[in-house]
Design a protein around this motif. Structure first.
Motif, PDB file in Angstrom:
ATOM      1  N   ASP A  22     -36.521  20.289 -10.275  1.00  0.00           N
ATOM      2  CA  ASP A  22     -36.415  21.506 -11.075  1.00  0.00           C
ATOM      3  C   ASP A  22     -35.369  22.448 -10.486  1.00  0.00           C
ATOM      4  O   ASP A  22     -34.554  23.021 -11.212  1.00  0.00           O
ATOM      5  N   GLU A  23     -35.372  22.596  -9.185  1.00  0.00           N
ATOM      6  CA  GLU A  23     -34.409  23.478  -8.520  1.00  0.00           C
ATOM      7  C   GLU A  23     -32.967  23.012  -8.737  1.00  0.00           C
ATOM      8  O   GLU A  23     -32.044  23.823  -8.773  1.00  0.00           O
ATOM      9  N   GLN A  24     -32.768  21.722  -8.900  1.00  0.00           N
ATOM     10  CA  GLN A  24     -31.425  21.156  -9.080  1.00  0.00           C
ATOM     11  C   GLN A  24     -31.087  20.890 -10.548  1.00  0.00           C
ATOM     12  O   GLN A  24     -30.041  20.310 -10.848  1.00  0.00           O
ATOM     13  N   ASN A  25     -31.963  21.316 -11.478  1.00  0.00           N
ATOM     14  CA  ASN A  25     -31.784  21.045 -12.908  1.00  0.00           C
ATOM     15  C   ASN A  25     -31.536  19.553 -13.137  1.00  0.00           C
ATOM     16  O   ASN A  25     -30.572  19.136 -13.771  1.00  0.00           O
ATOM     17  N   ALA A  26     -32.433  18.748 -12.577  1.00  0.00           N
ATOM     18  CA  ALA A  26     -32.395  17.299 -12.744  1.00  0.00           C
ATOM     19  C   ALA A  26     -33.796  16.854 -13.164  1.00  0.00           C
ATOM     20  O   ALA A  26     -34.754  17.624 -13.045  1.00  0.00           O
ATOM     21  N   VAL A  27     -33.919  15.637 -13.661  1.00  0.00           N
ATOM     22  CA  VAL A  27     -35.214  15.110 -14.086  1.00  0.00           C
ATOM     23  C   VAL A  27     -35.367  13.675 -13.590  1.00  0.00           C
ATOM     24  O   VAL A  27     -34.394  13.023 -13.190  1.00  0.00           O
ATOM     25  N   TYR A  28     -36.605  13.204 -13.648  1.00  0.00           N
ATOM     26  CA  TYR A  28     -36.948  11.820 -13.340  1.00  0.00           C
ATOM     27  C   TYR A  28     -37.500  11.216 -14.611  1.00  0.00           C
ATOM     28  O   TYR A  28     -38.352  11.815 -15.278  1.00  0.00           O
ATOM     29  N   ALA A  29     -36.997  10.053 -14.991  1.00  0.00           N
ATOM     30  CA  ALA A  29     -37.480   9.356 -16.179  1.00  0.00           C
ATOM     31  C   ALA A  29     -37.930   7.964 -15.772  1.00  0.00           C
ATOM     32  O   ALA A  29     -37.413   7.383 -14.815  1.00  0.00           O
ATOM     33  N   VAL A  30     -38.912   7.454 -16.500  1.00  0.00           N
ATOM     34  CA  VAL A  30     -39.392   6.102 -16.245  1.00  0.00           C
ATOM     35  C   VAL A  30     -38.966   5.212 -17.398  1.00  0.00           C
ATOM     36  O   VAL A  30     -38.822   5.660 -18.533  1.00  0.00           O
ATOM     37  N   ILE A  31     -38.772   3.974 -17.065  1.00  0.00           N
ATOM     38  CA  ILE A  31     -38.373   2.992 -18.060  1.00  0.00           C
ATOM     39  C   ILE A  31     -39.308   1.796 -17.907  1.00  0.00           C
ATOM     40  O   ILE A  31     -39.582   1.372 -16.789  1.00  0.00           O
ATOM     41  N   PRO A  32     -39.858   1.315 -18.996  1.00  0.00           N
ATOM     42  CA  PRO A  32     -40.755   0.170 -18.872  1.00  0.00           C
ATOM     43  C   PRO A  32     -39.988  -1.051 -18.376  1.00  0.00           C
ATOM     44  O   PRO A  32     -38.797  -1.186 -18.649  1.00  0.00           O
ATOM     45  N   PRO A  33     -40.643  -1.949 -17.640  1.00  0.00           N
ATOM     46  CA  PRO A  33     -39.957  -3.141 -17.132  1.00  0.00           C
ATOM     47  C   PRO A  33     -39.726  -4.162 -18.254  1.00  0.00           C
ATOM     48  O   PRO A  33     -40.469  -5.101 -18.424  1.00  0.00           O
ATOM     49  N   VAL A  34     -38.697  -3.912 -19.025  1.00  0.00           N
ATOM     50  CA  VAL A  34     -38.400  -4.749 -20.192  1.00  0.00           C
ATOM     51  C   VAL A  34     -36.998  -5.346 -20.052  1.00  0.00           C
ATOM     52  O   VAL A  34     -36.077  -5.011 -20.769  1.00  0.00           O
ATOM     53  N   THR A  35     -36.843  -6.261 -19.135  1.00  0.00           N
ATOM     54  CA  THR A  35     -35.548  -6.833 -18.805  1.00  0.00           C
ATOM     55  C   THR A  35     -34.837  -7.401 -20.035  1.00  0.00           C
ATOM     56  O   THR A  35     -33.633  -7.192 -20.205  1.00  0.00           O
ATOM     57  N   ALA A  36     -35.544  -8.078 -20.904  1.00  0.00           N
ATOM     58  CA  ALA A  36     -34.894  -8.683 -22.075  1.00  0.00           C
ATOM     59  C   ALA A  36     -34.309  -7.609 -22.983  1.00  0.00           C
ATOM     60  O   ALA A  36     -33.169  -7.724 -23.448  1.00  0.00           O
ATOM     61  N   LEU A  37     -35.039  -6.558 -23.233  1.00  0.00           N
ATOM     62  CA  LEU A  37     -34.556  -5.480 -24.093  1.00  0.00           C
ATOM     63  C   LEU A  37     -33.323  -4.821 -23.482  1.00  0.00           C
ATOM     64  O   LEU A  37     -32.330  -4.578 -24.153  1.00  0.00           O
ATOM     65  N   LEU A  38     -33.376  -4.549 -22.174  1.00  0.00           N
ATOM     66  CA  LEU A  38     -32.256  -3.870 -21.525  1.00  0.00           C
ATOM     67  C   LEU A  38     -31.007  -4.739 -21.526  1.00  0.00           C
ATOM     68  O   LEU A  38     -29.894  -4.228 -21.615  1.00  0.00           O
ATOM     69  N   GLY A  39     -31.176  -6.042 -21.456  1.00  0.00           N
ATOM     70  CA  GLY A  39     -30.023  -6.932 -21.517  1.00  0.00           C
ATOM     71  C   GLY A  39     -29.257  -6.771 -22.814  1.00  0.00           C
ATOM     72  O   GLY A  39     -28.025  -6.767 -22.836  1.00  0.00           O
ATOM     73  N   ASN A  40     -29.961  -6.601 -23.904  1.00  0.00           N
ATOM     74  CA  ASN A  40     -29.325  -6.409 -25.196  1.00  0.00           C
ATOM     75  C   ASN A  40     -28.617  -5.057 -25.293  1.00  0.00           C
ATOM     76  O   ASN A  40     -27.742  -4.883 -26.128  1.00  0.00           O
ATOM     77  N   ASN A  41     -29.009  -4.091 -24.468  1.00  0.00           N
ATOM     78  CA  ASN A  41     -28.456  -2.742 -24.529  1.00  0.00           C
ATOM     79  C   ASN A  41     -27.431  -2.496 -23.423  1.00  0.00           C
ATOM     80  O   ASN A  41     -26.962  -1.376 -23.268  1.00  0.00           O
ATOM     81  N   THR A  42     -27.116  -3.516 -22.642  1.00  0.00           N
ATOM     82  CA  THR A  42     -26.113  -3.400 -21.585  1.00  0.00           C
ATOM     83  C   THR A  42     -24.809  -3.996 -22.107  1.00  0.00           C
ATOM     84  O   THR A  42     -24.741  -5.182 -22.410  1.00  0.00           O
ATOM     85  N   LEU A  43     -23.780  -3.147 -22.198  1.00  0.00           N
ATOM     86  CA  LEU A  43     -22.518  -3.565 -22.794  1.00  0.00           C
ATOM     87  C   LEU A  43     -21.499  -4.055 -21.768  1.00  0.00           C
ATOM     88  O   LEU A  43     -20.699  -4.945 -22.063  1.00  0.00           O
ATOM     89  N   GLU A  44     -21.485  -3.447 -20.573  1.00  0.00           N
ATOM     90  CA  GLU A  44     -20.547  -3.831 -19.518  1.00  0.00           C
ATOM     91  C   GLU A  44     -21.201  -3.659 -18.160  1.00  0.00           C
ATOM     92  O   GLU A  44     -22.065  -2.808 -17.995  1.00  0.00           O
ATOM     93  N   THR A  45     -20.756  -4.453 -17.188  1.00  0.00           N
ATOM     94  CA  THR A  45     -21.217  -4.346 -15.801  1.00  0.00           C
ATOM     95  C   THR A  45     -19.998  -4.344 -14.898  1.00  0.00           C
ATOM     96  O   THR A  45     -19.101  -5.174 -15.063  1.00  0.00           O
TER      97      THR A  45
END
Length: 167
Positions: A110-133
């Motif tokens: 909060d002091e740094q105006n930053a946040v923490y987000a969680v992402i479900p462990p869905v490797t297959a879904l994330l692969g489809n949404n990754t365009l470049e590495t």
């Protein structure tokens, strides 16, 4: 659902609250226990300016990058959670991973105006949404090196913001 594109602006982060669902697009960094302390050392020494690492408005995804895909690792590991303050001060706006983080880390975000987000462990879904590495730094760490991904619509839930945590 809120759509965020990197680099993320300060005012966008100020509007986020616990429970918000977001879709993250743009370039994000990937790192976990082996590389995040090295990135922090670059920030603390001022050497970060001599690298191709640009943290202002960025997202750090707590993961390794392998041919099997990407999936979140536990953000509460000492080497990972210990990087939150330094990286937030350097401009990181979203720390993305899984699991609970300490109350003092929630307050610091909060002091740094930053946040923490969680992402479900869905490797297959994330692969489809990754365009470049792209390998950015510390190649000797293999899949735990610092990578940059170009992503589209990575789904996440804000887990800590404004001194409140879902845990």
């Amino acid at each position: 659902m809120k759509k965020l594109t990197t680099p993320i602006r300060e005012e966008e982060v100020r509007e986020l609250k616990v429970g918000d669902q977001v879709l993250i697009s743009g370039y994000i960094y990937c790192g976990r226990d082996a590389v995040l302390p090295k990135v922090c050392a670059l920030v603390e020494s001022g050497e970060i300016k001599n690298t191709d690492i640009h943290l202002q408005g960025s997202v750090i995804f707590h993961t390794a990058v392998s041919p099997a895909g990407v999936g979140p690792t536990t953000s509460g590991k000492i080497e990972i959670e210990g990087s939150f303050a330094t990286l937030s001060q350097a401009g990181v706006k979203i720390h993305l991973g899984k699991g609970a983080i300490k109350e003092e880390t929630v307050k610091m975000l909060d002091e740094q105006n930053a946040v923490y987000a969680v992402i479900p462990p869905v490797t297959a879904l994330l692969g489809n949404n990754t365009l470049e590495t792209r390998l950015v730094a510390f190649p000797e760490l293999g899949m735990e090196a610092l990578y940059e991904l170009k992503v589209k619509d990575y789904p996440a839930i804000i887990a800590a913001a404004k001194k409140v945590s879902i845990y």
